[in-house]
Design a protein around this motif. Structure first.
Motif, PDB file in Angstrom:
ATOM      1  N   ARG A   1      12.872  -3.654  -4.099  1.00 23.62           N
ATOM      2  CA  ARG A   1      12.143  -2.650  -3.315  1.00 23.62           C
ATOM      3  C   ARG A   1      11.100  -2.004  -3.974  1.00 23.62           C
ATOM      4  O   ARG A   1      11.242  -1.676  -5.433  1.00 23.62           O
ATOM      5  N   PRO A   2      10.147  -1.673  -3.334  1.00 19.52           N
ATOM      6  CA  PRO A   2       9.229  -0.710  -3.917  1.00 19.52           C
ATOM      7  C   PRO A   2       9.816   0.682  -4.262  1.00 19.52           C
ATOM      8  O   PRO A   2      11.066   0.967  -3.639  1.00 19.52           O
ATOM      9  N   SER A   3       8.957   1.434  -5.418  1.00 19.97           N
ATOM     10  CA  SER A   3       9.556   2.845  -5.664  1.00 19.97           C
ATOM     11  C   SER A   3       9.525   3.755  -4.615  1.00 19.97           C
ATOM     12  O   SER A   3       8.851   3.488  -3.462  1.00 19.97           O
ATOM     13  N   GLU A   4      10.203   4.804  -4.798  1.00 23.63           N
ATOM     14  CA  GLU A   4      10.162   5.984  -3.810  1.00 23.63           C
ATOM     15  C   GLU A   4       8.886   6.504  -3.709  1.00 23.63           C
ATOM     16  O   GLU A   4       8.383   6.719  -2.535  1.00 23.63           O
ATOM     17  N   GLU A   5       7.974   6.690  -4.798  1.00 21.82           N
ATOM     18  CA  GLU A   5       6.808   7.052  -4.703  1.00 21.82           C
ATOM     19  C   GLU A   5       5.988   6.193  -3.951  1.00 21.82           C
ATOM     20  O   GLU A   5       5.131   6.493  -3.182  1.00 21.82           O
ATOM     21  N   ALA A   6       5.987   4.800  -4.460  1.00 19.92           N
ATOM     22  CA  ALA A   6       5.176   3.827  -3.327  1.00 19.92           C
ATOM     23  C   ALA A   6       5.634   3.932  -1.906  1.00 19.92           C
ATOM     24  O   ALA A   6       4.786   3.766  -0.927  1.00 19.92           O
ATOM     25  N   ARG A   7       6.767   4.114  -1.572  1.00 21.58           N
ATOM     26  CA  ARG A   7       7.170   4.482  -0.318  1.00 21.58           C
ATOM     27  C   ARG A   7       6.682   5.618   0.510  1.00 21.58           C
ATOM     28  O   ARG A   7       6.085   5.608   1.702  1.00 21.58           O
TER      29      ARG A   7
ATOM     30  N   ASN B   1      -0.631  -2.776   3.277  1.00 21.79           N
ATOM     31  CA  ASN B   1       0.774  -3.761   3.572  1.00 21.79           C
ATOM     32  C   ASN B   1       0.847  -4.537   2.195  1.00 21.79           C
ATOM     33  O   ASN B   1       1.819  -4.790   1.743  1.00 21.79           O
ATOM     34  N   ALA B   2      -0.507  -5.097   1.790  1.00 24.02           N
ATOM     35  CA  ALA B   2      -0.303  -5.841   0.497  1.00 24.02           C
ATOM     36  C   ALA B   2       0.085  -5.241  -0.605  1.00 24.02           C
ATOM     37  O   ALA B   2       0.909  -5.710  -1.425  1.00 24.02           O
ATOM     38  N   ALA B   3      -0.432  -4.069  -0.907  1.00 30.25           N
ATOM     39  CA  ALA B   3      -0.152  -3.288  -2.066  1.00 30.25           C
ATOM     40  C   ALA B   3       1.394  -2.672  -1.747  1.00 30.25           C
ATOM     41  O   ALA B   3       1.933  -2.858  -2.867  1.00 30.25           O
ATOM     42  N   TYR B   4       1.629  -2.505  -0.824  1.00 27.40           N
ATOM     43  CA  TYR B   4       3.125  -2.028  -0.733  1.00 27.40           C
ATOM     44  C   TYR B   4       4.126  -3.017  -0.796  1.00 27.40           C
ATOM     45  O   TYR B   4       5.317  -2.671  -1.377  1.00 27.40           O
TER      46      TYR B   4
ATOM     47  N   ASP C   1       2.973  -1.817  -5.493  1.00 22.26           N
ATOM     48  CA  ASP C   1       1.933  -1.245  -6.571  1.00 22.26           C
ATOM     49  C   ASP C   1       1.659  -0.006  -6.257  1.00 22.26           C
ATOM     50  O   ASP C   1       0.771   0.486  -5.358  1.00 22.26           O
ATOM     51  N   GLU C   2       2.098   0.969  -6.980  1.00 23.38           N
ATOM     52  CA  GLU C   2       1.876   2.407  -6.869  1.00 23.38           C
ATOM     53  C   GLU C   2       0.429   2.778  -7.210  1.00 23.38           C
ATOM     54  O   GLU C   2      -0.113   3.563  -6.209  1.00 23.38           O
ATOM     55  N   LYS C   3      -0.048   2.152  -7.892  1.00 22.29           N
ATOM     56  CA  LYS C   3      -1.414   2.437  -8.356  1.00 22.29           C
ATOM     57  C   LYS C   3      -2.586   2.071  -7.447  1.00 22.29           C
ATOM     58  O   LYS C   3      -3.386   2.751  -6.952  1.00 22.29           O
ATOM     59  N   ALA C   4      -2.249   0.898  -6.791  1.00 20.56           N
ATOM     60  CA  ALA C   4      -3.070   0.396  -5.782  1.00 20.56           C
ATOM     61  C   ALA C   4      -2.969   1.303  -4.574  1.00 20.56           C
ATOM     62  O   ALA C   4      -3.940   1.580  -3.805  1.00 20.56           O
TER      63      ALA C   4
END
Length: 251
Positions: free
Chosen positions: A114-120, A152-155, A159-162
């Motif tokens: 899963r994406p990280s909490e920050e990405a979420r 949506n693609a970055a999520y 990809d937090e940076k994106a």
């Protein structure tokens, strides 16, 4: 009526965020499931075929021969198998990376479940701000739709940076004007569309939750990695059991 429409829009956006988040989790977990466990399932199929063939060789029984042929057909390579198994298996059988999963040799770790909490967090904020349903006119809707596709693609890639770059891009964009009041007929139509959209999303969410992967995630929502480890342990035990049985047949 205007307030009711705004409230319904925000509720729909939050629902869409939840559905998209779960969709990404299911997609990533499914990929990880195939990467980690696919080779073990393939090994079990191969062992089942070998056992059936050994039994048929011993008995010569027509039914045993049929079962052996059926078991072997399940492990024959199919067209596009490289794509189906993401490089873990090809026409020659298990790849070195896949074999290493069985021998516990280190390999490149698969993608996070899963994406990280920050990405979420960044994803949710971006969707709340840039959602197409908040567009004031058609050009603004098109701009928002194109932007959300990138979000949506970055999520999906975690990809937090994106996502942060996209957040900066949106913040630097044109400031949205206050939404103009709509006529009562338009507001009623808007509420009806929102209700239909929510019904559609509810169906998508139900399909995800009822899928095999969705059900697995619901079993361990906070630690899906551990669930994979438990399944892998059971599969390895089954592999060992079948290998021992095969050895007793051909030994």
């Amino acid at each position: 009526m205007e307030q009711a429409v705004r409230t319904a829009e925000q509720a729909l956006i939050e629902f869409e965020i939840a559905v998209e988040t779960f969709r990404v989790e299911v997609e990533n977990f499914s990929r990880l499931h195939h990467q980690r466990l696919g080779p073990m399932y393939s090994r079990l199929d191969e062992l089942d075929a070998l056992v059936a063939e050994a039994v048929a060789a011993r008995t010569g029984d027509a039914e045993d021969l049929r079962r052996a042929q059926e078991a072997r057909s399940l492990v024959q390579p199919m067209p596009g198998v490289d794509e189906l198994f993401g490089g873990w298996m090809d026409s020659e059988g298990l790849s070195p990376e896949a074999s290493s999963m069985l021998t516990e040799r280190p390999v490149q770790p698969p993608k996070r479940v899963r994406p990280s909490e920050e990405a979420r967090r960044v994803f949710r904020e971006l969707v709340r701000k840039a959602h197409p349903d908040l567009a004031r006119d058609e050009p603004d809707r098109e701009r928002r739709e194109a932007f959300i596709v990138r979000v949506n693609a970055a999520y999906g890639d975690g990809d937090e940076k994106a996502l942060r770059t996209l957040a900066e891009e949106w913040a630097a964009g044109p400031v949205a004007e206050e939404r103009r009041s709509s006529r009562s007929e338009e507001l009623y139509a808007r509420l009806e569309w929102l209700a239909q959209r929510k019904e559609l999303l509810a169906a998508v969410a139900a399909e995800l939750e009822n899928s095999a992967i969705g059900a697995m995630i619901k079993m361990a929502p906070e630690d899906p990695d551990r669930l994979l480890e438990e399944i892998a342990e059971r599969l390895l035990a089954q592999v060992a059991e079948r290998e021992a049985y095969l050895a007793s047949l051909v030994g």
